[in-house]
Every structure is written in C-alpha cells, then in structure tokens.
Design an enzyme around this catalytic site. Structure first.
Site, PDB file in Angstrom:
ATOM      1  NE  ARG A  95      34.672  28.364  46.487  1.00  0.00           N
ATOM      2  CZ  ARG A  95      35.895  28.089  46.912  1.00  0.00           C
ATOM      3  NH1 ARG A  95      36.236  26.851  47.101  1.00  0.00           N
ATOM      4  NH2 ARG A  95      36.772  29.036  47.152  1.00  0.00           N
ATOM      5  CB  ILE A  96      29.777  33.694  45.763  1.00  0.00           C
ATOM      6  CG1 ILE A  96      30.120  33.157  47.159  1.00  0.00           C
ATOM      7  CG2 ILE A  96      28.661  34.740  45.830  1.00  0.00           C
ATOM      8  CD1 ILE A  96      30.763  34.160  48.100  1.00  0.00           C
ATOM      9  CG  ASP A 117      37.143  33.788  37.053  1.00  0.00           C
ATOM     10  OD1 ASP A 117      38.361  33.535  37.026  1.00  0.00           O
ATOM     11  OD2 ASP A 117      36.427  33.540  38.042  1.00  0.00           O
ATOM     12  NE  ARG A 134      37.238  40.234  52.353  1.00  0.00           N
ATOM     13  CZ  ARG A 134      36.276  39.406  52.793  1.00  0.00           C
ATOM     14  NH1 ARG A 134      35.004  39.669  52.535  1.00  0.00           N
ATOM     15  NH2 ARG A 134      36.573  38.321  53.485  1.00  0.00           N
ATOM     16  CD  GLU A 148      33.216  46.034  55.645  1.00  0.00           C
ATOM     17  OE1 GLU A 148      33.124  45.113  56.472  1.00  0.00           O
ATOM     18  OE2 GLU A 148      33.160  45.841  54.430  1.00  0.00           O
ATOM     19  CG  HIS A 197      31.085  42.224  55.655  1.00  0.00           C
ATOM     20  ND1 HIS A 197      32.395  42.571  55.404  1.00  0.00           N
ATOM     21  CD2 HIS A 197      30.961  40.940  55.235  1.00  0.00           C
ATOM     22  CE1 HIS A 197      33.031  41.549  54.867  1.00  0.00           C
ATOM     23  NE2 HIS A 197      32.174  40.541  54.753  1.00  0.00           N
ATOM     24  N   GLY A 201      20.715  31.922  59.852  1.00  0.00           N
ATOM     25  CA  GLY A 201      20.611  31.191  61.114  1.00  0.00           C
ATOM     26  C   GLY A 201      21.604  30.046  61.220  1.00  0.00           C
TER      27      GLY A 201
HETATM   28  N1  LIG Z   1      29.994  39.784  51.978  1.00  0.00           N
HETATM   29  C1  LIG Z   1      30.180  38.642  52.605  1.00  0.00           C
HETATM   30  O1  LIG Z   1      29.591  38.389  53.660  1.00  0.00           O
HETATM   31  C2  LIG Z   1      31.086  37.607  51.989  1.00  0.00           C
HETATM   32  C3  LIG Z   1      30.963  36.267  52.409  1.00  0.00           C
HETATM   33  C4  LIG Z   1      31.742  35.319  51.808  1.00  0.00           C
HETATM   34  C5  LIG Z   1      32.656  35.669  50.830  1.00  0.00           C
HETATM   35  N2  LIG Z   1      32.807  36.976  50.474  1.00  0.00           N
HETATM   36  C6  LIG Z   1      33.766  37.346  49.427  1.00  0.00           C
HETATM   37  O2  LIG Z   1      33.254  36.949  48.180  1.00  0.00           O
HETATM   38  C7  LIG Z   1      34.347  36.792  47.254  1.00  0.00           C
HETATM   39  C8  LIG Z   1      34.123  35.585  46.363  1.00  0.00           C
HETATM   40  O3  LIG Z   1      34.059  34.402  47.133  1.00  0.00           O
HETATM   41  P1  LIG Z   1      33.971  32.961  46.402  1.00  0.00           P
HETATM   42  O4  LIG Z   1      33.747  31.964  47.457  1.00  0.00           O
HETATM   43  O5  LIG Z   1      33.041  32.997  45.251  1.00  0.00           O
HETATM   44  O6  LIG Z   1      35.465  32.847  45.884  1.00  0.00           O
HETATM   45  P2  LIG Z   1      36.039  31.880  44.751  1.00  0.00           P
HETATM   46  O7  LIG Z   1      37.484  31.705  45.091  1.00  0.00           O
HETATM   47  O8  LIG Z   1      35.195  30.667  44.583  1.00  0.00           O
HETATM   48  O9  LIG Z   1      35.899  32.765  43.429  1.00  0.00           O
HETATM   49  C9  LIG Z   1      36.704  33.858  43.137  1.00  0.00           C
HETATM   50  C10 LIG Z   1      36.903  33.888  41.629  1.00  0.00           C
HETATM   51  O10 LIG Z   1      37.603  35.098  41.308  1.00  0.00           O
HETATM   52  C11 LIG Z   1      38.454  34.785  40.216  1.00  0.00           C
HETATM   53  N3  LIG Z   1      39.508  35.793  40.096  1.00  0.00           N
HETATM   54  C12 LIG Z   1      40.756  35.793  40.635  1.00  0.00           C
HETATM   55  N4  LIG Z   1      41.432  36.896  40.236  1.00  0.00           N
HETATM   56  C13 LIG Z   1      40.591  37.578  39.429  1.00  0.00           C
HETATM   57  C14 LIG Z   1      40.713  38.801  38.704  1.00  0.00           C
HETATM   58  N5  LIG Z   1      41.844  39.521  38.733  1.00  0.00           N
HETATM   59  N6  LIG Z   1      39.647  39.230  37.983  1.00  0.00           N
HETATM   60  C15 LIG Z   1      38.498  38.506  37.944  1.00  0.00           C
HETATM   61  N7  LIG Z   1      38.339  37.340  38.599  1.00  0.00           N
HETATM   62  C16 LIG Z   1      39.372  36.890  39.336  1.00  0.00           C
HETATM   63  C17 LIG Z   1      38.983  33.393  40.518  1.00  0.00           C
HETATM   64  O11 LIG Z   1      39.467  32.762  39.337  1.00  0.00           O
HETATM   65  C18 LIG Z   1      37.739  32.720  41.092  1.00  0.00           C
HETATM   66  O12 LIG Z   1      37.010  32.024  40.112  1.00  0.00           O
HETATM   67  C19 LIG Z   1      35.607  36.736  48.117  1.00  0.00           C
HETATM   68  O13 LIG Z   1      36.313  37.975  48.005  1.00  0.00           O
HETATM   69  C20 LIG Z   1      35.088  36.592  49.523  1.00  0.00           C
HETATM   70  O14 LIG Z   1      35.955  37.167  50.476  1.00  0.00           O
HETATM   71  C21 LIG Z   1      32.024  37.940  51.024  1.00  0.00           C
END
Ligand SMILES: NC(=O)c1ccc[n+]([C@@H]2O[C@H](COP(=O)([O-])OP(=O)(O)OC[C@H]3O[C@@H](n4cnc5c(N)ncnc54)[C@H](O)[C@@H]3O)[C@@H](O)[C@H]2O)c1
Length: 312
Positions: free
Chosen positions: A152-153, A172, A233, A262, A281, A287
């Site tokens: 998604r991100i 992916d 992460r 962290e 992080h 907001g």
């Molecule tokens: N920094 C921040 O503040 C913050 C905030 C939100 C989320 N995050 C992190 O961002 C990351 C992504 O979030 P998202 O919502 O896009 O998740 P998501 O579940 O929508 O996407 C993750 C993708 O990774 C893929 N994936 C799984 N195993 C894999 C591998 N071995 N190699 C490559 N791809 C693989 C999945 O198929 C999926 O499409 C998460 O780890 C989440 O914890 C960080």
C-alpha cells in the site's frame, strides 16, 4: 469487558476511552516496556491493544480470556503471530491510517538525499558557498527507483516517483504480473536490484527472510552513487554494515526513518556516518493520522468484542 492498552505515546488516550466506554467496556492502560510487565497486565484482558510493547509467546500464554489483540499501527513485528494463532486469538492491525504520510515522507527523504540538501546545508554552515553539489549528482529523471515490497505505501511512492520521471522497478513476491503492469512498475528479482538501482527504498515487512536484507554483501554490489531509503522497519538494515558502507564510500547516502535501535542514542555512530539522514520514526505522523490511528484501533477492539458477542 476489559480492554488493556499495554503502551501508547500519544498526547492522551481520550479518544480510545470515549469509544470504549461508550460501548460499555472498561479501559486499563499502562506504559509497558518489558515482557514481564506485559505478562502481568494481560492476564485477565478481554482485548489487548499494543503499540510498541512486546506481546510475545509468554504474554500470550498468560492470557486467560483474551479475545483479540490489536496493534496500534501497521507492522506486527512486536506481536508473536504464531503464538496467537495457535491459541486461536485473532490479531488485527490498523493498515490504512497513514499511507500517504509515509509515502510523502519516503519521497521527502529520497529527495533530501538525492539532491544532497543536508550535506549542502552542512557545508554552508561550515562557511563554504559553492554552486555545485557536494557529491556526484545523477539527474533524478534518469534514475531508477527500486522498491522492495510493493504494497500500500510503496505503490503510493511509485506513483510519486513516476511523476518525477523516474523508472520504477520492484521486487514483491506477493504481487501478480498483472498488478505490476497496472502500476507501470517493472517486476525484478531481488538479485537484479542491487546493480540496477540508483535508489533502493524498503517497504516490506520485517520477517525472518527480510531481516538485514540490506547487508554488506548487497551494499558492495550497489553503485557508488546509490542511496538507500528505509521507512519500513529498522531491522531490515544491518546498521554496522551501513555505517561502514557510508564511511567508505561504498554507497553515496542513506536516509532512514527507522533504525534497529530506537530511540537512537545521542552518540550512536550512525549519526556520525557520512551522508546519513535520520528521522525519528516520524513518517507516519501528521495532524490527522494520530487521531485516526487511535480511533481505528479502539473501534477495532470494540468490534472484536461485538462480533464475539454476536457469535455467542
Ligand atoms: N515509518 C513509519 O512511520 C511507518 C508507518 C507505517 C508503516 N510502516 C511500515 O511500512 C511497511 C509497509 O507498510 P504497508 O502498509 O505498505 O504494508 P503492505 O502490507 O501493504 O505491503 C507490504 C508488501 O511487502 C510484500 N512482501 C512481503 N514479504 C516480502 C519479501 N520477502 N520481499 C519483498 N516484499 C515482501 C508484501 O507482498 C506486500 O505487498 C511495514 O513494515 C510497516 O510496518 C512504517
């Protein structure tokens, strides 16, 4: 029913209290930092909501009446999913509260590193005003962005990068060729990424196969002008290998919103590594994202209890 919040770092939890108490349940909250504290707190919880506290196998084993665990956030790496599954406890996250914030932050880090904003600013502060950049600077529109994880991100990062004219490739294993085609992103094997990417951005979950996916072997294969961005992460990057790579010019720069340790201590060597940008992080934050996270987590907790009542 008793909803236990193991830890939280918001200004307050009034939003959760309001939702949970209006639904007729009670809230017990704490600021657990250790597994032992979590174990103590969750014994008689009907629902557990956790932010960063470790909800590991021993805590799950201690739960006597837990009907669900909710993670304040997207990543589930502080929760032992296997232990919860084998005890039949459903685990929910809040998958969609900050997707645009994290995508924007990823692009902000990418641009700051690529356009060498911080190193130019440092140079000005040291009294040097030069109209060329501190390091070699490939044009962004001719650069290739490699995304590890295209969820998604990452899909939001891809469209933003495409607007800058960048080529986007991704690894992916969870996406079909049709999904890649729809996003106009070239699917590649992980091995292909290191040599082709100008910028590598990490968006996969932290799970055993992705732990230290960025390490000295892959850094050595990358272009000396390349950049690593991590908003996913901290455990995806081997910190010591990254420090060595930056200090020895193996890659040009790194921009990390998440790190293995962290909070990062003030004198951590990562902060002194060459061309390193770190944010604390904060990628998720805006907001509205905090309130949205708190609301959605509390609603999920109440929803889990409502569903159970309906089944009973
Ligand atoms: N920094 C921040 O503040 C913050 C905030 C939100 C989320 N995050 C992190 O961002 C990351 C992504 O979030 P998202 O919502 O896009 O998740 P998501 O579940 O929508 O996407 C993750 C993708 O990774 C893929 N994936 C799984 N195993 C894999 C591998 N071995 N190699 C490559 N791809 C693989 C999945 O198929 C999926 O499409 C998460 O780890 C989440 O914890 C960080």
């Amino acid at each position: 029913m008793k909803i236990v919040i193991t830890d939280w770092n918001f200004p307050n939890i009034d939003v959760e209290r309001n939702i949970i108490e209006t639904a007729g349940h009670t809230v017990v909250d704490a600021q657990c930092k250790t597994e032992d504290h979590v174990i103590d707190l969750v014994k008689d919880a009907d629902i557990v909501i956790a932010q960063w506290a470790p909800v590991k196998a021993a805590a799950i084993a201690a739960m006597t009446q837990c009907k669900g665990i909710v993670r304040y956030g997207i990543g589930l790496d502080n929760i032992d999913l296997e232990a919860a599954k084998s005890k039949g406890i459903p685990v929910a996250n809040v998958p969609d509260y900050c997707l645009n914030e994290v995508a924007d932050h990823t692009v902000a880090l990418m641009l700051a590193a690529q356009r060498q904003i911080i190193s130019t600013w440092d140079r000005i502060n040291k009294g040097t005003w030069v109209i060329t950049s501190p390091q070699t600077l490939p044009p962004l529109r001719q650069s290739t962005l490699a995304l590890i994880g295209l969820g998604r991100i990452s899909q939001r990062v891809a469209s933003r990068a495409q607007a800058f004219g960048m080529s986007v490739i991704a690894y992916d294993p969870g996406l079909s060729p049709e999904q890649f085609a729809e996003l106009n992103v070239e699917p590649v094997a992980l091995e292909e990424i290191w040599e082709r990417a100008d910028i590598v951005s990490l968006h996969c979950p932290l799970i055993p196969p992705t732990h230290h996916i960025i390490n000295k072997e892959v850094l050595a294969k990358m272009k000396p002008t390349s950049i690593v961005v991590n908003t996913s992460r901290g455990g995806l990057v081997n910190t010591n290998d990254m420090i060595d790579a930056l200090n020895n010019g193996v890659i040009a720069s790194a921009a990390l919103d998440v790190v293995e340790e962290e909070p990062l201590s003030k004198d951590h060597p990562l902060l002194k590594a060459k061309n390193m940008i770190v944010t604390s992080h904060t990628a998720w934050h805006s907001g509205s994202s905090i309130t949205e996270l708190q609301t959605l987590a509390a609603e999920k907790a109440v929803d889990l209890l409502t569903r159970i009542k309906e089944v009973v």
